[in-house]
Design an enzyme around this catalytic site. Structure first.
Site, mmCIF file in Angstrom:
data_model
loop_
_atom_site.group_PDB
_atom_site.id
_atom_site.type_symbol
_atom_site.label_atom_id
_atom_site.label_comp_id
_atom_site.label_asym_id
_atom_site.label_seq_id
_atom_site.Cartn_x
_atom_site.Cartn_y
_atom_site.Cartn_z
ATOM 1 N N HIS A 173 0.812 -1.139 0.049
ATOM 2 C CA HIS A 173 0.051 0.096 -0.172
ATOM 3 C C HIS A 173 0.644 1.250 -0.050
ATOM 4 C CE1 HIS A 173 -2.184 3.151 2.441
ATOM 5 N NE2 HIS A 173 -2.853 2.835 1.234
ATOM 6 N N SER A 174 0.813 2.208 -0.943
ATOM 7 C CA SER A 174 1.191 3.649 -1.012
ATOM 8 C C SER A 174 2.827 3.419 -0.928
ATOM 9 C CB SER A 174 0.861 4.303 0.354
ATOM 10 O OG SER A 174 1.188 5.868 0.147
ATOM 11 N N TYR A 175 3.497 3.925 0.161
ATOM 12 C CA TYR A 175 4.866 3.622 0.192
ATOM 13 C C TYR A 175 5.364 2.308 -0.073
ATOM 14 C CZ TYR A 175 9.357 2.715 2.577
ATOM 15 O OH TYR A 175 10.679 2.177 2.983
ATOM 16 N N GLY A 182 4.415 0.144 -2.047
ATOM 17 C CA GLY A 182 4.761 -0.199 -3.509
ATOM 18 C C GLY A 182 6.264 -0.235 -3.708
ATOM 19 N N HIS A 201 -7.531 6.872 0.664
ATOM 20 C CA HIS A 201 -6.360 6.070 0.316
ATOM 21 C C HIS A 201 -5.879 4.841 1.306
ATOM 22 C CE1 HIS A 201 -1.911 6.001 -0.774
ATOM 23 N NE2 HIS A 201 -1.474 6.438 0.266
#
Length: 235
Positions: A76-78, A80, A217
């Protein structure tokens, strides 16, 4: 039965997957939700030496010590950035990659390269003025479009994040692209968001699947049931 390894984003910890992991286990799957060094319940370990490679090694350690293979690896988010680095080192252990409103880097790119310049500047300023030069304070959950009922819960748990993980360029050999399945999930319910350029790219790539979910998000908190179904279908 499928084995899922779910990697959280910046400021979070393995706690953020609580609802999704419970649903996956109820459906008969194995789930691992590692907390990256310096975050969540490991926030007491935060220091100025933690970088992106530290977090990649955190997840590689779980795969090695738990002897995991044929996994669905979701970031998720960072996160990735982290799962890309992991997959580039052990593509043979991964059956599919799921990028959950996440950054998708190319070789030599850092988090700060991939974010809007205003965000990159604010992170560095936060560390300089309030974080001893290496700690980036979390933004309120409201900024990420978290539903009103869960905002206080998220704000209580989010912690400072090590700046070096945002600054360090990732080093990739391209082996992560050997993973047979890649899915991008774009959360459309927050603004400005970070996922659209990666979603657009995934839509045009025949080797990827791409889809949207209408929430903020923190998809695992806003839409845990829907996300669980998507993860199961990704196997």
């Amino acid at each position: 039965m499928t084995t899922f390894v779910l990697v959280h984003g910046a400021w979070q910890g393995g706690w953020c997957w609580k609802r999704v992991s419970a649903l996956l286990r109820k459906a008969g799957h194995d789930v691992f939700t590692p907390t990256l060094t310096g975050l969540g319940e490991r926030s007491h370990l935060l220091n100025d030496r933690i970088d992106l490679e530290t977090h990649i090694q955190d997840v590689l350690g779980v795969l090695r010590c738990e002897e995991l293979s044929d996994i669905v690896l979701c970031g998720h988010s960072y996160g990735g950035m982290v799962i890309t680095g992991v997959a580039d080192k052990v593509p043979q252990a991964i059956s599919s990659l799921v990028y959950l409103d996440a950054l998708v880097p190319e070789d030599g790119q850092s988090v700060l390269d991939l974010l809007p310049s205003d965000d990159a500047s604010s992170f560095k300023e936060s560390a300089r003025t309030k974080g001893q030069g290496f700690r980036v304070a979390p933004s309120p959950a409201e900024v990420f479009g978290v539903n009103a009922e869960d905002q206080a819960w998220v704000d209580r748990r989010n912690v400072d994040h090590p700046l070096k993980t945002f600054e360090q360029p990732i080093r990739l050999n391209g082996l992560w692209k050997q993973v047979p399945g890649c899915l991008y999930i774009y959360a459309t319910g927050w603004s400005p968001g970070i996922g659209k350029p990666f979603f657009d790219r995934a839509e045009l790539d025949i080797d990827w699947q791409a889809m949207t979910l209408s929430c903020g998000h923190y998809v695992m908190i806003d839409m845990p049931k829907e996300l669980t179904q998507v993860l199961i279908r990704s196997t």
